[in-house]
Enzyme design. Structure first.
Site, PDB file in Angstrom:
ATOM      1  N   ARG A 248       0.836  -1.211   0.000  1.00  0.00           N
ATOM      2  CA  ARG A 248       0.000   0.000   0.000  1.00  0.00           C
ATOM      3  C   ARG A 248       0.866   1.254   0.000  1.00  0.00           C
ATOM      4  O   ARG A 248       0.504   2.280  -0.600  1.00  0.00           O
ATOM      5  CB  ARG A 248      -0.916  -0.015   1.235  1.00  0.00           C
ATOM      6  N   TYR A 280      -1.553 -20.516   8.405  1.00  0.00           N
ATOM      7  CA  TYR A 280      -0.606 -20.300   7.297  1.00  0.00           C
ATOM      8  C   TYR A 280      -1.332 -20.438   5.963  1.00  0.00           C
ATOM      9  O   TYR A 280      -1.140 -19.629   5.048  1.00  0.00           O
ATOM     10  CB  TYR A 280       0.533 -21.311   7.411  1.00  0.00           C
ATOM     11  N   LYS A 284      -1.640 -17.481   3.182  1.00  0.00           N
ATOM     12  CA  LYS A 284      -1.050 -17.598   1.843  1.00  0.00           C
ATOM     13  C   LYS A 284      -2.129 -17.549   0.760  1.00  0.00           C
ATOM     14  O   LYS A 284      -1.848 -17.146  -0.371  1.00  0.00           O
ATOM     15  CB  LYS A 284      -0.195 -18.872   1.754  1.00  0.00           C
ATOM     16  N   VAL A 313      11.782 -25.724   0.342  1.00  0.00           N
ATOM     17  CA  VAL A 313      13.060 -25.021   0.166  1.00  0.00           C
ATOM     18  C   VAL A 313      13.809 -25.111   1.488  1.00  0.00           C
ATOM     19  O   VAL A 313      13.215 -24.889   2.555  1.00  0.00           O
ATOM     20  CB  VAL A 313      12.832 -23.527  -0.176  1.00  0.00           C
TER      21      VAL A 313
HETATM   22  N1  LIG Z   1      11.089 -22.569   2.963  1.00  0.00           N
HETATM   23  C1  LIG Z   1      10.043 -23.114   2.342  1.00  0.00           C
HETATM   24  O1  LIG Z   1       9.993 -24.335   2.132  1.00  0.00           O
HETATM   25  C2  LIG Z   1       8.902 -22.237   1.893  1.00  0.00           C
HETATM   26  C3  LIG Z   1       7.872 -22.844   1.165  1.00  0.00           C
HETATM   27  C4  LIG Z   1       6.808 -22.060   0.745  1.00  0.00           C
HETATM   28  C5  LIG Z   1       6.778 -20.703   1.035  1.00  0.00           C
HETATM   29  N2  LIG Z   1       7.796 -20.145   1.750  1.00  0.00           N
HETATM   30  C6  LIG Z   1       7.712 -18.705   2.013  1.00  0.00           C
HETATM   31  O2  LIG Z   1       8.918 -18.094   1.613  1.00  0.00           O
HETATM   32  C7  LIG Z   1       9.106 -16.896   2.369  1.00  0.00           C
HETATM   33  C8  LIG Z   1      10.527 -16.854   2.896  1.00  0.00           C
HETATM   34  O3  LIG Z   1      10.686 -17.913   3.829  1.00  0.00           O
HETATM   35  P1  LIG Z   1      12.069 -18.658   4.070  1.00  0.00           P
HETATM   36  O4  LIG Z   1      11.780 -20.097   3.918  1.00  0.00           O
HETATM   37  O5  LIG Z   1      13.162 -18.021   3.323  1.00  0.00           O
HETATM   38  O6  LIG Z   1      12.198 -18.395   5.645  1.00  0.00           O
HETATM   39  P2  LIG Z   1      13.337 -17.762   6.550  1.00  0.00           P
HETATM   40  O7  LIG Z   1      12.839 -17.905   7.951  1.00  0.00           O
HETATM   41  O8  LIG Z   1      14.670 -18.336   6.200  1.00  0.00           O
HETATM   42  O9  LIG Z   1      13.325 -16.225   6.136  1.00  0.00           O
HETATM   43  C9  LIG Z   1      12.246 -15.384   6.450  1.00  0.00           C
HETATM   44  C10 LIG Z   1      12.795 -14.040   6.898  1.00  0.00           C
HETATM   45  O10 LIG Z   1      11.681 -13.175   7.132  1.00  0.00           O
HETATM   46  C11 LIG Z   1      11.996 -12.373   8.268  1.00  0.00           C
HETATM   47  N3  LIG Z   1      10.781 -11.872   8.906  1.00  0.00           N
HETATM   48  C12 LIG Z   1       9.834 -12.584   9.561  1.00  0.00           C
HETATM   49  N4  LIG Z   1       8.909 -11.771  10.046  1.00  0.00           N
HETATM   50  C13 LIG Z   1       9.243 -10.515   9.692  1.00  0.00           C
HETATM   51  C14 LIG Z   1       8.673  -9.239   9.915  1.00  0.00           C
HETATM   52  N5  LIG Z   1       7.556  -9.083  10.634  1.00  0.00           N
HETATM   53  N6  LIG Z   1       9.297  -8.155   9.405  1.00  0.00           N
HETATM   54  C15 LIG Z   1      10.444  -8.280   8.696  1.00  0.00           C
HETATM   55  N7  LIG Z   1      11.037  -9.475   8.461  1.00  0.00           N
HETATM   56  C16 LIG Z   1      10.441 -10.569   8.955  1.00  0.00           C
HETATM   57  C17 LIG Z   1      12.743 -13.327   9.183  1.00  0.00           C
HETATM   58  O11 LIG Z   1      13.502 -12.620  10.154  1.00  0.00           O
HETATM   59  C18 LIG Z   1      13.582 -14.117   8.198  1.00  0.00           C
HETATM   60  O12 LIG Z   1      14.852 -13.547   8.039  1.00  0.00           O
HETATM   61  C19 LIG Z   1       8.023 -16.906   3.444  1.00  0.00           C
HETATM   62  O13 LIG Z   1       6.972 -16.039   3.055  1.00  0.00           O
HETATM   63  C20 LIG Z   1       7.547 -18.339   3.467  1.00  0.00           C
HETATM   64  O14 LIG Z   1       6.220 -18.448   3.898  1.00  0.00           O
HETATM   65  C21 LIG Z   1       8.849 -20.882   2.190  1.00  0.00           C
END
Ligand SMILES: NC(=O)c1ccc[n+]([C@@H]2O[C@H](COP(=O)([O-])OP(=O)(O)OC[C@H]3O[C@@H](n4cnc5c(N)ncnc54)[C@H](O)[C@@H]3O)[C@@H](O)[C@H]2O)c1
Length: 375
Positions: A248, A280, A284, A313
């Site tokens: 936004r 979750y 999503k 991942v």
């Molecule tokens: N890892 C997987 O298998 C997977 C699968 C599907 C979707 N995702 C999505 O991918 C995205 C990234 O996840 P990831 O796996 O790299 O996780 P990760 O935990 O390695 O990284 C996520 C980052 O987001 C930051 N974060 C969390 N809340 C926050 C906030 N309020 N403000 C600012 N930063 C914040 C965390 O500090 C962290 O560094 C997420 O949206 C997750 O839902 C991940």
């Protein structure tokens, strides 16, 4: 593999070079794949013992068996390090496989991760497109870890000015420390707070070419009747409300120039009901709705809004199975889980949509999941 300053690591590595001649196996190091560590007559017992001390066994290493040991470092949120690898190498060097009482027979029987019929495919190798983001300012949230960090890195290495946003300052500092010569602006911010959102936009300046909404958190895999208010509020606040607030704030600036690309991160849990808990999954699906509505409304104004739905991942994301009922049900849907990938595989998909290479793409929800969603 080891930094020049790390004398312990170098000593351990060279000691292992000597060991290679005695054991007949290639030397162990951070570049050795996990499965080769487990198959090694000295590395295997040492690694299994270390896993056991952490309450794990070799079968839990299966998703990462094809990864080099050092790839676990950025995924471990500080729990694993080059020093720890050097320690494992040194312990393996000191281990005498001839001494039968060092490892119980049943443990050595599981000497390797159980082999299945999976064909071993080559690791993905990034091919940086020189200058693809030159002259562009891209905000990347979640840049301190996992997919966000890999995306911020890819964009910066392709010439972009990256506004790297995360709650986790240590993660951001590590990331920036890895790329001292690149144009990266650190913003420690919580995307759920309006004042932090304002600070992110102020750090970016008047012209924002791209926004990658990647920060997110998992839930505890609970079904609707077991979801606590705290879990619902926390997950929705970050995954949906934070993404909404930052978009936004950015969209009016993009509208002024009739240009801009936003990539939101949803999940398999944004495509169906069998990949996570209720909170979750709802958050999503909200991301999918935000993406499609915005793509429809702003497309004629020159903005593109797309989403990427990652499969598994290997990152630092934390999840727990707090509901036996949901765990049993969800695990049946995990039977066809593809091999997890590294975060740079997702960065490739996200960077493509962010860049002008995706110029004709608006409103797509792109699964980047090895085909999981096709099942
Ligand atoms: N890892 C997987 O298998 C997977 C699968 C599907 C979707 N995702 C999505 O991918 C995205 C990234 O996840 P990831 O796996 O790299 O996780 P990760 O935990 O390695 O990284 C996520 C980052 O987001 C930051 N974060 C969390 N809340 C926050 C906030 N309020 N403000 C600012 N930063 C914040 C965390 O500090 C962290 O560094 C997420 O949206 C997750 O839902 C991940």
């Amino acid at each position: 593999m080891f930094g020049k300053k790390d004398k312990t690591a170098q000593a351990a590595a060279s000691a292992t070079d000597d060991a290679a001649t005695t054991s007949g196996y290639p030397p162990l190091s951070g570049d050795t794949k996990i499965k080769d560590w487990l198959a090694h007559p000295q590395g295997g017992p040492v690694l299994r013992r270390t896993l056991a001390e952490a309450g794990q066994d070799a079968s839990q290493a299966k998703p990462v068996q094809g990864f080099a040991m050092k790839r676990l470092i950025p995924m471990s949120k500080g729990q694993f390090s080059e020093e720890k690898i050097a320690e494992l190498v040194a312990m393996a060097e000191a281990y005498d496989p001839a001494s039968a009482d060092q490892e119980p027979a049943e443990a050595s029987a599981q000497a390797t991760v159980e082999e299945d019929e999976t064909i071993e495919l080559p690791d993905f190798e990034e091919k940086v497109t020189e200058g693809r983001f030159s002259g562009k300012t891209i905000i990347v949230t979640g840049a301190g870890s996992g997919i966000g960090r890999a995306t911020a890195s890819r964009v910066a290495r392709e010439g972009g000015r990256v506004i790297a946003v995360d709650l986790n300052e240590t993660g951001l500092d590590e990331f920036i420390g890895e790329h001292p010569s690149l144009d990266i602006v650190k913003v420690v911010a919580n995307i759920t707070r309006q004042e932090d959102v304002d600070a992110i936009v102020a750090a970016a300046g008047e012209v924002i070419d791209g926004l990658a909404n990647i920060a997110g958190i998992m839930d505890n895999m609970t079904p609707l009747h077991e979801v606590s208010d705290e879990m619902w509020d926390k997950v929705m606040a970050v995954n949906a409300t934070g993404l909404f607030k930052l978009s936004r704030a950015v969209i009016p600036l993009m509208l002024e120039r009739h240009a801009g690309s936003i990539v939101n991160i949803t999940s398999e849990a944004g495509l169906r009901g069998s990949a996570a808990g209720l909170a979750y999954t709802a958050s999503k699906h909200a991301v999918v709705g935000i993406t499609k509505s915005s793509a429809f409304i702003y497309g004629p104004q020159g903005l593109r809004i797309n989403a990427v739905a990652p499969g598994p991942v290997i990152t630092g994301i934390q999840a727990s199975f707090d509901s036996p009922m949901a765990a049993k049900r969800i695990q049946t849907a995990m039977a066809v889980l593809p091999t997890p990938v590294g975060p740079e595989s997702l960065a490739a998909s996200i960077a493509f949509l962010l860049s002008d290479d995706g110029h004709n793409i608006n409103g797509v929800i792109l699964p980047s999941d090895g085909g999981w969603s096709a099942v």
